[in-house]
Design an enzyme around this catalytic site. Structure first.
Site, short mmCIF file in Angstrom:
data_model
loop_
_atom_site.label_atom_id
_atom_site.label_comp_id
_atom_site.label_asym_id
_atom_site.label_seq_id
_atom_site.Cartn_x
_atom_site.Cartn_y
_atom_site.Cartn_z
N TYR A 279 1.02 -1.18 -0.15
CA TYR A 279 -0.07 -0.05 0.11
C TYR A 279 1.00 1.17 -0.11
O TYR A 279 2.16 1.00 0.15
CB TYR A 279 -0.92 0.21 1.15
CG TYR A 279 -0.19 0.18 2.47
CD1 TYR A 279 0.02 1.36 3.03
CD2 TYR A 279 0.34 -1.23 3.16
CE1 TYR A 279 0.76 1.55 4.47
CE2 TYR A 279 0.84 -1.01 4.31
CZ TYR A 279 1.08 0.36 4.90
OH TYR A 279 1.79 0.48 6.32
N THR B 182 2.23 3.69 12.37
CA THR B 182 2.62 3.01 13.60
C THR B 182 3.92 2.61 13.84
O THR B 182 4.42 2.54 14.90
CB THR B 182 1.73 1.58 13.46
OG1 THR B 182 2.20 0.91 12.53
CG2 THR B 182 0.21 1.99 13.45
N ASP B 183 4.78 2.99 12.76
CA ASP B 183 6.27 2.28 12.90
C ASP B 183 7.10 3.26 13.89
O ASP B 183 7.70 2.78 14.69
CB ASP B 183 7.07 2.32 11.50
CG ASP B 183 6.61 1.37 10.69
OD1 ASP B 183 5.93 0.46 11.02
OD2 ASP B 183 7.07 1.34 9.46
N LYS C 295 5.54 -0.97 19.82
CA LYS C 295 4.79 -1.57 18.84
C LYS C 295 5.64 -3.01 18.98
O LYS C 295 6.83 -2.94 19.09
CB LYS C 295 5.08 -1.10 17.48
CG LYS C 295 4.51 -1.81 16.47
CD LYS C 295 4.66 -1.19 14.88
CE LYS C 295 4.10 -1.86 13.87
NZ LYS C 295 4.16 -1.36 12.72
#
Length: 355
Positions: free
Chosen positions: A53, A119-120, A192
């Site tokens: 994506y 999110t990384d 994360k």
């Protein structure tokens, strides 16, 4: 006829009352500004079931348009801060983001801020804001693990819950928060933990501080560390942050990267040690030389949880700072901000103990 006239009058009065109630309800809604930075939550892919994506493909207004129920929660407007995948997050965007949030609150333009983010590196941005936003107003970071075009995309519900948390009075004075997958985390402790799972965010040392269920917000704990209004880190006039790099520990590692950092003129180093921050002997000599060159050294751990303090090595006696239970990437954030104020090891250690 008189009864009909009376009925008309009653209906007219009821309409006025109802209209007034609707108007008052609208005024009662919290004012939330959504600051967009890109990321998967604004991404689109070529397939509903593919992994590929492009981040930041849709605008903030399009994000809001996909979740019209948000307008029942708050008066919302959006601003774009950046449009990147969060692997490209950098100091200049951090400074722009923190300064804009401080401006919004000091001017009284809004009651809360939601930041959409990849999110990384979300945990690092959240912790940076936790130390540089000086307001008790809620700031909530949110993202998604799946792009908007994927089957069972998680972004819309995450955004709905994030706005719910931001608009809730019980979220005030809790520091910066991260809302993902129905869970609420404080910025200092969240990380994360999985590359692709929607339940990737966690606090390995204590779990979430609360939960949000279809917009209903529940808190069960809070951070004991200083943040936001209690933070000493001011960005007034700051356009550049000190340069801090991370060195990763492993068996038989050499001082190669430490020497490269020394030669590169860094201001600080975070060593992600093995176990309780332990350092390979050759690398330790490199870190000692780094300190002789005026480079501040913080020792964290690669393990992912637990405190780092004096154990096999007396780090503090060597002039190193121990990271408590901050992971290496967040230790880097705090060291950068600490170096804006001091090079004194004891003072930097106090920042790590308190924040």
């Amino acid at each position: 006829m008189k009864n009909k006239s009376r009925l008309k009058v009653v209906l007219f009065v009821l309409m006025i009352i109802l209209s007034a109630q609707i108007t008052l309800a609208a005024f009662d809604l919290p004012r939330v500004v959504i600051l967009t930075t890109g990321g998967t939550i604004a991404g689109t892919g070529g397939s509903e079931v593919g992994a590929g994506y492009t981040s930041g493909s849709i605008s903030g207004d399009e994000l809001i348009g996909a979740v019209p129920e948000l307008l029942n929660l708050a008066e919302i407007r959006t601003e774009e801060i950046s449009n990147i995948g969060s692997q490209d997050m950098n100091d200049s965007i951090w400074l722009k983001l923190a300064c804009r949030i401080n401006e919004l609150f000091s001017s009284g333009e809004c009651d809360a801020v939601v930041v959409t983010h990849g999110t990384d590196t979300m945990e690092e941005t959240a912790y940076f804001l936790n130390l540089t936003v000086h307001s008790g107003n809620p700031v909530v970071l949110v993202g998604s693990m799946r792009p908007s075009t994927a089957i069972s995309a998680d972004g819309s519900m995450n955004l709905y819950n994030a706005v719910s948390v931001a608009g809730s009075k019980v979220s005030e004075n809790r520091g910066v928060l991260v809302v993902m997958n129905d869970k609420i985390f404080n910025a200092r402790d969240v990380t994360k933990t999985n590359t692709t799972n929607v339940d990737t965010f966690d606090n390995p040392n204590g779990g979430p501080v609360g939960y949000v269920n279809f917009g209903d917000v529940f808190f069960y704990s809070s951070s004991e560390k200083k943040h936001t209004c209690e933070s000493p880190f001011l960005l007034n006039g700051i356009d550049k942050l000190p340069r801090v790099e991370i060195i990763y520990g492993y068996s038989n590692n050499s001082r190669l990267f430490v020497d490269a950092a020394i030669n590169g003129g860094v201001d600080g180093l975070v060593y992600a040690g093995v176990g309780n921050g332990n350092v390979y002997s050759d690398t330790m000599e490199g870190l000692k030389d780094a300190m002789k060159n005026g480079i501040s050294v913080v020792v964290s751990s690669r393990t992912g949880s637990g405190r780092v303090d004096n154990g096999e090595t007396d780090f503090k006696n060597l002039g190193m700072v121990t990271a408590d239970n901050l992971n290496p990437q967040k230790s880097r954030v705090l060291l950068m901000l600490s170096l804006m104020k001091t090079k004194n090891t004891e003072e930097i250690q106090s920042f790590f103990d308190e924040h």
